[in-house]
Design a protein around this motif. Structure first.
Motif, PDB file in Angstrom:
ATOM      1  N   SER A  11      14.529  41.549  -0.055  1.00  0.00           N
ATOM      2  CA  SER A  11      13.693  42.751   0.002  1.00  0.00           C
ATOM      3  C   SER A  11      14.547  43.975  -0.270  1.00  0.00           C
ATOM      4  CB  SER A  11      13.014  42.891   1.368  1.00  0.00           C
ATOM      5  OG  SER A  11      13.943  43.311   2.328  1.00  0.00           O
ATOM      6  N   MET A  12      13.922  45.004  -0.773  1.00  0.00           N
ATOM      7  CA  MET A  12      14.631  46.255  -1.054  1.00  0.00           C
ATOM      8  C   MET A  12      15.165  46.887   0.230  1.00  0.00           C
ATOM      9  SD  MET A  12      14.610  46.474  -4.325  1.00  0.00           S
ATOM     10  CE  MET A  12      15.070  48.162  -4.709  1.00  0.00           C
ATOM     11  N   GLU A  13      14.487  46.633   1.333  1.00  0.00           N
ATOM     12  CA  GLU A  13      14.901  47.204   2.615  1.00  0.00           C
ATOM     13  C   GLU A  13      16.248  46.656   3.079  1.00  0.00           C
ATOM     14  OE1 GLU A  13      11.773  45.848   2.111  1.00  0.00           O
ATOM     15  OE2 GLU A  13      10.885  47.813   1.767  1.00  0.00           O
ATOM     16  N   ALA A  14      16.666  45.522   2.542  1.00  0.00           N
ATOM     17  CA  ALA A  14      17.941  44.910   2.941  1.00  0.00           C
ATOM     18  C   ALA A  14      19.152  45.588   2.306  1.00  0.00           C
ATOM     19  CB  ALA A  14      17.937  43.421   2.580  1.00  0.00           C
ATOM     20  N   LEU A  15      18.941  46.419   1.301  1.00  0.00           N
ATOM     21  CA  LEU A  15      20.070  47.061   0.623  1.00  0.00           C
ATOM     22  C   LEU A  15      20.830  48.003   1.551  1.00  0.00           C
ATOM     23  CD1 LEU A  15      18.410  47.910  -2.795  1.00  0.00           C
ATOM     24  CD2 LEU A  15      20.152  46.171  -2.368  1.00  0.00           C
ATOM     25  N   ARG A  16      22.156  48.027   1.394  1.00  0.00           N
ATOM     26  CA  ARG A  16      23.046  48.912   2.153  1.00  0.00           C
ATOM     27  C   ARG A  16      24.007  49.577   1.186  1.00  0.00           C
ATOM     28  NH1 ARG A  16      19.531  47.864   4.915  1.00  0.00           N
ATOM     29  NH2 ARG A  16      19.461  46.826   6.897  1.00  0.00           N
ATOM     30  N   VAL A  17      24.426  50.803   1.491  1.00  0.00           N
ATOM     31  CA  VAL A  17      25.386  51.495   0.639  1.00  0.00           C
ATOM     32  C   VAL A  17      26.728  50.782   0.740  1.00  0.00           C
ATOM     33  CG1 VAL A  17      26.611  53.659   0.210  1.00  0.00           C
ATOM     34  CG2 VAL A  17      24.194  53.694   0.844  1.00  0.00           C
ATOM     35  N   GLY A  18      27.289  50.450  -0.422  1.00  0.00           N
ATOM     36  CA  GLY A  18      28.555  49.727  -0.472  1.00  0.00           C
ATOM     37  C   GLY A  18      29.584  50.480  -1.306  1.00  0.00           C
ATOM     38  N   ALA A  19      30.402  49.719  -2.001  1.00  0.00           N
ATOM     39  CA  ALA A  19      31.481  50.283  -2.820  1.00  0.00           C
ATOM     40  C   ALA A  19      30.924  51.259  -3.848  1.00  0.00           C
ATOM     41  CB  ALA A  19      32.230  49.156  -3.514  1.00  0.00           C
ATOM     42  N   TYR A  20      31.652  52.325  -4.059  1.00  0.00           N
ATOM     43  CA  TYR A  20      31.301  53.360  -5.036  1.00  0.00           C
ATOM     44  C   TYR A  20      29.962  54.030  -4.744  1.00  0.00           C
ATOM     45  CZ  TYR A  20      34.978  50.851  -7.539  1.00  0.00           C
ATOM     46  OH  TYR A  20      36.148  50.230  -7.885  1.00  0.00           O
ATOM     47  N   GLY A  21      29.464  53.880  -3.514  1.00  0.00           N
ATOM     48  CA  GLY A  21      28.197  54.490  -3.146  1.00  0.00           C
ATOM     49  C   GLY A  21      26.983  53.788  -3.727  1.00  0.00           C
ATOM     50  N   ILE A  22      27.186  52.577  -4.230  1.00  0.00           N
ATOM     51  CA  ILE A  22      26.096  51.811  -4.842  1.00  0.00           C
ATOM     52  C   ILE A  22      25.469  50.915  -3.777  1.00  0.00           C
ATOM     53  CG2 ILE A  22      25.493  50.114  -6.611  1.00  0.00           C
ATOM     54  CD1 ILE A  22      28.057  50.993  -8.080  1.00  0.00           C
ATOM     55  N   GLU A  23      24.150  50.855  -3.765  1.00  0.00           N
ATOM     56  CA  GLU A  23      23.477  49.977  -2.810  1.00  0.00           C
ATOM     57  C   GLU A  23      23.700  48.520  -3.208  1.00  0.00           C
ATOM     58  OE1 GLU A  23      19.720  51.816  -0.871  1.00  0.00           O
ATOM     59  OE2 GLU A  23      19.679  52.261  -3.028  1.00  0.00           O
ATOM     60  N   GLU A  24      23.978  47.700  -2.189  1.00  0.00           N
ATOM     61  CA  GLU A  24      24.290  46.291  -2.381  1.00  0.00           C
ATOM     62  C   GLU A  24      23.605  45.470  -1.297  1.00  0.00           C
ATOM     63  OE1 GLU A  24      28.940  46.708  -3.789  1.00  0.00           O
ATOM     64  OE2 GLU A  24      28.521  46.510  -1.657  1.00  0.00           O
ATOM     65  N   PRO A  25      23.577  44.156  -1.476  1.00  0.00           N
ATOM     66  CA  PRO A  25      23.100  43.314  -0.380  1.00  0.00           C
ATOM     67  C   PRO A  25      24.010  43.516   0.835  1.00  0.00           C
ATOM     68  CG  PRO A  25      23.239  42.071  -2.419  1.00  0.00           C
ATOM     69  CD  PRO A  25      23.906  43.388  -2.657  1.00  0.00           C
ATOM     70  N   PRO A  26      23.512  43.311   2.045  1.00  0.00           N
ATOM     71  CA  PRO A  26      24.316  43.558   3.250  1.00  0.00           C
ATOM     72  C   PRO A  26      25.519  42.627   3.358  1.00  0.00           C
ATOM     73  CG  PRO A  26      22.249  42.501   3.812  1.00  0.00           C
ATOM     74  CD  PRO A  26      22.178  42.829   2.364  1.00  0.00           C
ATOM     75  N   ALA A  27      26.544  43.113   4.060  1.00  0.00           N
ATOM     76  CA  ALA A  27      27.794  42.360   4.212  1.00  0.00           C
ATOM     77  C   ALA A  27      27.676  41.237   5.232  1.00  0.00           C
ATOM     78  CB  ALA A  27      28.914  43.305   4.623  1.00  0.00           C
ATOM     79  N   ASP A  28      26.649  41.268   6.073  1.00  0.00           N
ATOM     80  CA  ASP A  28      26.559  40.275   7.143  1.00  0.00           C
ATOM     81  C   ASP A  28      25.833  38.995   6.723  1.00  0.00           C
ATOM     82  OD1 ASP A  28      24.080  41.450   6.944  1.00  0.00           O
ATOM     83  OD2 ASP A  28      23.775  41.642   9.093  1.00  0.00           O
ATOM     84  N   VAL A  29      25.576  38.841   5.440  1.00  0.00           N
ATOM     85  CA  VAL A  29      24.992  37.599   4.969  1.00  0.00           C
ATOM     86  C   VAL A  29      26.018  36.840   4.135  1.00  0.00           C
ATOM     87  CG1 VAL A  29      22.627  38.450   4.958  1.00  0.00           C
ATOM     88  CG2 VAL A  29      23.996  38.651   2.894  1.00  0.00           C
ATOM     89  N   ARG A  30      25.876  35.548   4.093  1.00  0.00           N
ATOM     90  CA  ARG A  30      26.809  34.714   3.343  1.00  0.00           C
ATOM     91  C   ARG A  30      26.442  34.731   1.864  1.00  0.00           C
ATOM     92  NH1 ARG A  30      26.224  29.055   5.082  1.00  0.00           N
ATOM     93  NH2 ARG A  30      25.838  28.521   2.951  1.00  0.00           N
ATOM     94  N   PRO A  31      27.438  34.828   0.988  1.00  0.00           N
ATOM     95  CA  PRO A  31      27.090  34.785  -0.435  1.00  0.00           C
ATOM     96  C   PRO A  31      26.498  33.433  -0.787  1.00  0.00           C
ATOM     97  CG  PRO A  31      29.470  34.676  -0.153  1.00  0.00           C
ATOM     98  CD  PRO A  31      28.871  34.909   1.197  1.00  0.00           C
ATOM     99  N   ILE A  32      25.556  33.459  -1.683  1.00  0.00           N
ATOM    100  CA  ILE A  32      24.928  32.229  -2.122  1.00  0.00           C
ATOM    101  C   ILE A  32      25.499  31.909  -3.499  1.00  0.00           C
ATOM    102  CG2 ILE A  32      22.771  31.112  -2.759  1.00  0.00           C
ATOM    103  CD1 ILE A  32      21.392  33.067  -0.812  1.00  0.00           C
ATOM    104  N   PRO A  33      26.250  30.812  -3.607  1.00  0.00           N
ATOM    105  CA  PRO A  33      26.794  30.476  -4.923  1.00  0.00           C
ATOM    106  C   PRO A  33      25.674  30.196  -5.908  1.00  0.00           C
ATOM    107  CG  PRO A  33      27.508  28.889  -3.250  1.00  0.00           C
ATOM    108  CD  PRO A  33      26.558  29.840  -2.593  1.00  0.00           C
ATOM    109  N   ILE A  34      25.839  30.666  -7.091  1.00  0.00           N
ATOM    110  CA  ILE A  34      24.861  30.406  -8.131  1.00  0.00           C
ATOM    111  C   ILE A  34      25.324  29.119  -8.817  1.00  0.00           C
ATOM    112  CG2 ILE A  34      23.757  31.277 -10.211  1.00  0.00           C
ATOM    113  CD1 ILE A  34      24.471  34.101  -9.215  1.00  0.00           C
ATOM    114  N   ARG A  35      24.934  27.992  -8.224  1.00  0.00           N
ATOM    115  CA  ARG A  35      25.341  26.675  -8.730  1.00  0.00           C
ATOM    116  C   ARG A  35      24.121  25.787  -8.814  1.00  0.00           C
ATOM    117  NH1 ARG A  35      30.119  26.256  -4.726  1.00  0.00           N
ATOM    118  NH2 ARG A  35      31.544  27.685  -5.706  1.00  0.00           N
ATOM    119  N   PRO A  36      23.967  25.017  -9.781  1.00  0.00           N
ATOM    120  CA  PRO A  36      24.804  25.067 -10.972  1.00  0.00           C
ATOM    121  C   PRO A  36      24.544  26.357 -11.731  1.00  0.00           C
ATOM    122  CG  PRO A  36      22.932  23.644 -11.355  1.00  0.00           C
ATOM    123  CD  PRO A  36      22.883  24.070  -9.890  1.00  0.00           C
TER     124      PRO A  36
END
Length: 133
Positions: free
Chosen positions: A90-115
């Motif tokens: 959801s858009m509500e999950a975005l948080r300000v990250g590096a360079y002031g750009i909104e990103e997914p939150p840091a408290d979630v685990r990255p999901i590998p794009i596999r395959p």
């Protein structure tokens, strides 16, 4: 003209647009992207949130989410000089990250794009686009 000069020129031109003009152009970009056969067919697009001096990509992200696509966005790790991709639910999950750009939150685990084949649409936005394509 070198790449840096071109980027500066484009950023200056975008910066000179009124908020209304920038919103209008962002909406036109959205409509063009939504008409692309590759975007319409994609189920797992990798997108990104634009910087303040670029055209707004959030409407594209919102449209993809609204169409039920599994949207992935990058999160920048400055110390590691790398990015990892996270699913955005959801858009509500975005948080300000590096360079002031909104990103997914840091408290979630990255999901590998596999395959890698699961990722079937990569959007690379440009500060400058023409009306030819």
């Amino acid at each position: 003209m070198d790449k840096r000069t071109t980027r500066d020129l484009i950023r200056d031109r975008i910066g000179a647009l009124s908020p209304e003009e920038r919103t209008d152009r962002s909406a036109r970009i959205l409509e063009r992207v939504r008409k692309l056969p590759g975007f319409r067919a994609s189920r797992v697009p990798l997108l990104f949130v634009s910087m303040a001096d670029e055209f707004d990509t959030k409407p594209i992200i919102e449209a993809a989410l609204g169409e039920g696509k599994r949207v992935f966005l990058p999160r920048v790790y400055l110390q590691e000089k790398t990015m990892r991709h996270f699913r955005l639910v959801s858009m509500e999950a975005l948080r300000v990250g590096a360079y002031g750009i909104e990103e997914p939150p840091a408290d979630v685990r990255p999901i590998p794009i596999r395959p890698l084949g699961a990722l079937n649409q990569l959007r690379v936005m440009a500060a400058a686009v023409d009306d030819f394509h």
